[in-house]
Scaffold this motif. Structure first.
Motif, PDB file in Angstrom:
ATOM      1  N   GLU A 212       0.912  -1.210   0.103  1.00 25.96           N
ATOM      2  CA  GLU A 212       0.146   0.104  -0.045  1.00 25.96           C
ATOM      3  C   GLU A 212       0.941   1.375  -0.007  1.00 25.96           C
ATOM      4  N   PRO A 213       1.710   1.529  -1.060  1.00 29.78           N
ATOM      5  CA  PRO A 213       2.639   2.734  -0.970  1.00 29.78           C
ATOM      6  C   PRO A 213       1.932   3.860  -1.133  1.00 29.78           C
ATOM      7  N   ALA A 214       0.758   4.069  -1.619  1.00 30.95           N
ATOM      8  CA  ALA A 214      -0.018   5.431  -1.512  1.00 30.95           C
ATOM      9  C   ALA A 214      -0.377   5.679  -0.223  1.00 30.95           C
ATOM     10  N   ALA A 215      -0.884   4.878   0.595  1.00 37.75           N
ATOM     11  CA  ALA A 215      -1.143   4.971   1.891  1.00 37.75           C
ATOM     12  C   ALA A 215       0.019   5.190   2.923  1.00 37.75           C
ATOM     13  N   ALA A 216       1.114   4.438   2.550  1.00 37.79           N
ATOM     14  CA  ALA A 216       2.328   4.781   3.357  1.00 37.79           C
ATOM     15  C   ALA A 216       2.880   6.215   3.178  1.00 37.79           C
ATOM     16  N   ARG A 217       2.826   6.700   1.896  1.00 41.71           N
ATOM     17  CA  ARG A 217       3.418   8.180   1.437  1.00 41.71           C
ATOM     18  C   ARG A 217       2.530   8.920   2.313  1.00 41.71           C
ATOM     19  N   ALA A 218       0.924   8.966   2.122  1.00 42.00           N
ATOM     20  CA  ALA A 218      -0.129   9.681   2.646  1.00 42.00           C
ATOM     21  C   ALA A 218       0.214  10.008   4.201  1.00 42.00           C
ATOM     22  N   LEU A 219       0.639   8.831   5.004  1.00 45.46           N
ATOM     23  CA  LEU A 219       0.796   8.998   6.394  1.00 45.46           C
ATOM     24  C   LEU A 219       2.155   9.788   6.517  1.00 45.46           C
ATOM     25  N   LEU A 220       3.009   9.411   5.913  1.00 48.51           N
ATOM     26  CA  LEU A 220       4.402  10.478   5.933  1.00 48.51           C
ATOM     27  C   LEU A 220       4.114  11.871   5.755  1.00 48.51           C
ATOM     28  N   GLU A 221       3.195  12.057   4.582  1.00 51.83           N
ATOM     29  CA  GLU A 221       3.152  13.458   4.399  1.00 51.83           C
ATOM     30  C   GLU A 221       2.156  14.089   5.804  1.00 51.83           C
ATOM     31  N   LYS A 222       1.040  13.331   6.071  1.00 49.03           N
ATOM     32  CA  LYS A 222       0.477  14.062   7.226  1.00 49.03           C
ATOM     33  C   LYS A 222       1.296  14.446   8.337  1.00 49.03           C
ATOM     34  N   HIS A 223       2.471  13.675   8.510  1.00 45.25           N
ATOM     35  CA  HIS A 223       3.178  13.965   9.849  1.00 45.25           C
ATOM     36  C   HIS A 223       4.373  14.759   9.424  1.00 45.25           C
ATOM     37  N   LEU A 224       4.478  15.097   8.014  1.00 46.50           N
ATOM     38  CA  LEU A 224       5.596  16.094   7.818  1.00 46.50           C
ATOM     39  C   LEU A 224       5.608  17.295   8.485  1.00 46.50           C
ATOM     40  N   PRO A 225       4.552  18.108   8.421  1.00 50.35           N
ATOM     41  CA  PRO A 225       4.709  19.582   9.468  1.00 50.35           C
ATOM     42  C   PRO A 225       5.180  19.413  10.683  1.00 50.35           C
ATOM     43  N   SER A 252      12.320   9.237   4.520  1.00 51.65           N
ATOM     44  CA  SER A 252      11.304   8.216   3.867  1.00 51.65           C
ATOM     45  C   SER A 252      10.395   8.789   2.976  1.00 51.65           C
ATOM     46  N   LEU A 253      10.071  10.169   3.020  1.00 51.31           N
ATOM     47  CA  LEU A 253       9.174  10.780   2.145  1.00 51.31           C
ATOM     48  C   LEU A 253       9.757  11.245   1.062  1.00 51.31           C
ATOM     49  N   LEU A 254      11.047  11.713   1.089  1.00 50.34           N
ATOM     50  CA  LEU A 254      11.829  11.717  -0.064  1.00 50.34           C
ATOM     51  C   LEU A 254      12.034  10.631  -1.123  1.00 50.34           C
ATOM     52  N   ALA A 255      12.279   9.401  -0.249  1.00 48.27           N
ATOM     53  CA  ALA A 255      12.286   8.245  -1.192  1.00 48.27           C
ATOM     54  C   ALA A 255      11.092   7.769  -1.816  1.00 48.27           C
TER      55      ALA A 255
END
Length: 298
Positions: A212-225, A252-255
């Motif tokens: 679920e790469p999209a969900a993984a990326r969305a989770l990291l984006e949510k916690h980026l701020p 991880s988000l950059l990757a």
């Protein structure tokens, strides 16, 4: 107190060493080839990678006071003191820490069991026992002890959600692991920001493994701020702590920023290959430089 014991963290062996008293029954089967050995070693290390936390112990002063003694001499000294004071739970706990440093997991388990029996209200003893149960792949027992640690710890055991989630994952129950990590993210208070970063990383890694790469990326984006706030605060601190979990979220988000099949810019590719260092003494931090470079994408 909590003391970092690096020898109990990095596992390079193929399997946990057996107890000296039952070595014949617990010696692992011979390895057929170098390739098989390497495959088994990698699999074992991957199962343990999530539990990078040190054993919690009342052993910091003990190690300091006995710094001139070898580990075996310290073990002998502790065993002598235990004979003199067999109800002292702290002595058993320190003995377990020493055995864990030697990766003698069965002996460490027995020592921590005695510590828990001697003082069942001490949260750290349950945490130590749970970590050893995990290394022995007794995951149901590890879960029980982590739950006891979470229930008894006066600080609320902020790392318990992650440790429980990773234990469920090692046991092969991805669904329970996901539910546990998600619950931890919902329940952890806002001031536990670094542990929230670790939880987000752990859950993101699980989602990635579950395809679920999209969900993984969305989770990291949510916690980026939140990660950026932690990094900025650490950059401004007189004695920076490193904010490594927050920096790991950014890495991880950059990757994972570009969808599969799309080219990644040379700048981002370079940043994936290097840690996010910071520089002070009037120089602009690399993190802020990154924000400027990637401002439209973060």
């Amino acid at each position: 107190g909590v003391v970092a014991l690096a020898a109990a963290v990095t596992l390079a062996c193929l399997a946990p060493p057996a107890s000296r008293t039952v070595r014949a029954q617990e010696t692992p089967a011979p390895v057929d080839s170098v390739a098989d050995h390497n495959a088994r070693a990698r699999a074992f290390n991957e199962r343990q990678a999530a539990l990078r936390d040190s054993l919690a112990a009342e052993a910091e002063n003990w190690h300091y006071e006995h710094r001139d003694m070898t580990p075996d001499e310290q073990i002998s000294d502790l065993n002598r003191r235990i004979l003199e004071d067999p109800r002292n739970a702290e002595l058993y706990n320190n003995l377990g820490v020493l055995y864990a440093e030697k990766q003698e997991w069965v002996l460490a388990r027995d020592a921590f069991l005695s510590a828990v029996q001697g003082n069942p209200r001490e949260a750290d003893y349950h945490r130590n026992l749970a970590l050893v149960f995990s290394r022995l792949e007794a995951y149901d027992l590890a879960v029980r002890e982590f739950e006891a640690y979470q229930r008894l710890d006066l600080t609320g055991a902020p790392d318990a959600w992650r440790l429980l989630g990773e234990t469920w994952r090692q046991a092969g129950d991805a669904k329970q692991a996901r539910e546990t990590l998600e619950t931890g993210l919902r329940r952890l208070p806002p001031d536990e920001r670094e542990e929230r970063m670790r939880l987000a990383l752990s859950l993101s890694d699980l989602l990635q493994a579950e395809k679920e790469p999209a969900a993984a990326r969305a989770l990291l984006e949510k916690h980026l701020p939140e990660a950026r706030e932690l990094i900025s605060a650490d950059d401004a601190a007189e004695v920076p702590a490193g904010a490594e979990p927050a920096r790991a979220v950014v890495r991880s988000l950059l990757a994972r920023r570009k969808p599969d099949g799309q080219p990644i810019s040379p700048f981002v590719r370079a940043m994936q290959q290097h840690p996010i260092f910071t520089f002070r003494n009037g120089m602009e931090t690399l993190v802020r430089a990154l924000e400027k470079k990637l401002g439209n994408h973060l």
